[in-house]
Write an enzyme that holds these catalytic residues in place. Structure first.
Site, mmCIF file in Angstrom:
data_model
loop_
_atom_site.group_PDB
_atom_site.id
_atom_site.type_symbol
_atom_site.label_atom_id
_atom_site.label_comp_id
_atom_site.label_asym_id
_atom_site.label_seq_id
_atom_site.Cartn_x
_atom_site.Cartn_y
_atom_site.Cartn_z
ATOM 1 N N LEU A 12 0.887 -1.151 0.000
ATOM 2 C CA LEU A 12 0.000 0.000 0.000
ATOM 3 C C LEU A 12 0.928 1.203 0.000
ATOM 4 O O LEU A 12 1.841 1.296 0.828
ATOM 5 C CB LEU A 12 -0.899 -0.023 1.240
ATOM 6 N N ASP A 13 0.725 2.105 -0.940
ATOM 7 C CA ASP A 13 1.615 3.254 -1.095
ATOM 8 C C ASP A 13 1.766 4.037 0.209
ATOM 9 O O ASP A 13 0.861 4.064 1.038
ATOM 10 C CB ASP A 13 1.066 4.202 -2.161
ATOM 11 N N THR A 14 2.880 4.708 0.336
ATOM 12 C CA THR A 14 3.165 5.499 1.525
ATOM 13 C C THR A 14 2.077 6.536 1.778
ATOM 14 O O THR A 14 1.700 6.777 2.920
ATOM 15 C CB THR A 14 4.538 6.193 1.380
ATOM 16 N N SER A 26 -1.048 6.293 0.987
ATOM 17 C CA SER A 26 -2.357 5.652 1.121
ATOM 18 C C SER A 26 -2.469 5.067 2.519
ATOM 19 O O SER A 26 -1.474 4.857 3.206
ATOM 20 C CB SER A 26 -2.529 4.549 0.066
ATOM 21 N N ARG A 54 0.139 1.777 -7.644
ATOM 22 C CA ARG A 54 -0.639 3.029 -7.600
ATOM 23 C C ARG A 54 -1.843 3.010 -8.543
ATOM 24 O O ARG A 54 -2.265 4.035 -9.080
ATOM 25 C CB ARG A 54 0.270 4.231 -7.875
#
Length: 178
Positions: A39-41, A43, A138
């Site tokens: 999970l993106d930083t 998000s 992403r």
């Protein structure tokens, strides 16, 4: 072992030290568990960690078609036609996404994000629920941008049958122990 973790904004989904961001190591004291996907930083929300390699592969492999549910705050207010584009699939990074399920929703009850999203008085925002069965890098952010509605906040609520529920950011619970 299977751990449900509510990843806060600004945390990187890895255990090894990072020069800029806090890592999972600062939240999860268990050894030999690994994230099933990332999970993106920037998000927030559900990250599943496990010591079961087969389960980790199944949950993170886009070919397994496990549904992931996100609530997404975007700039402006998409029309039904805009959402239909997501439902048909959109071109991102020279890749055509699988069809998503997308709908407008009321603002969900979520925790405060630190730092809060930027607000511009001249541009309204809206909330979407987006369901995908892939999970490319992403992907949801790229999909909303591709239809002209940049993502401001993204929170993953579930992966398959695993849900974040009312778990607060930075907290976790073990749902299967080995």
């Amino acid at each position: 072992m299977l751990i449900i973790f509510n990843k806060p904004y600004g945390v990187i989904t890895q255990f090894s030290e990072h020069d800029v961001y806090p890592t999972l190591k600062e939240f999860i004291p268990h050894k030999n568990v690994y994230p099933a996907g990332r999970l993106d930083t920037d998000s927030e929300g559900l990250v599943i960690l496990t010591d079961n390699g087969a389960l980790q592969n199944k949950l993170s492999d886009p070919l397994s078609s496990i549904e992931k549910v996100y609530v997404v705050q975007v700039e402006n207010i998409p029309s039904r036609d805009d959402l239909l584009k997501l439902e048909k699939g959109v071109m991102i990074s020279k890749y055509f996404t699988k069809p998503a399920k997308a709908k407008m929703i009321d603002e969900p009850t979520l925790w405060e994000r630190v730092p809060p999203i930027r607000k511009r008085n001249s541009i309204p925002t809206s909330w979407l629920e987006i369901r995908i069965t892939e999970g490319k890098n992403r992907q949801v952010r790229k999909m909303t941008a591709a239809i002209g509605f940049p993502t401001l906040r993204l929170v993953r609520l579930s992966i398959g049958d695993y849900k974040i529920g009312d778990l607060e950011p930075g907290n976790y619970h073990v749902i299967e122990s080995s």
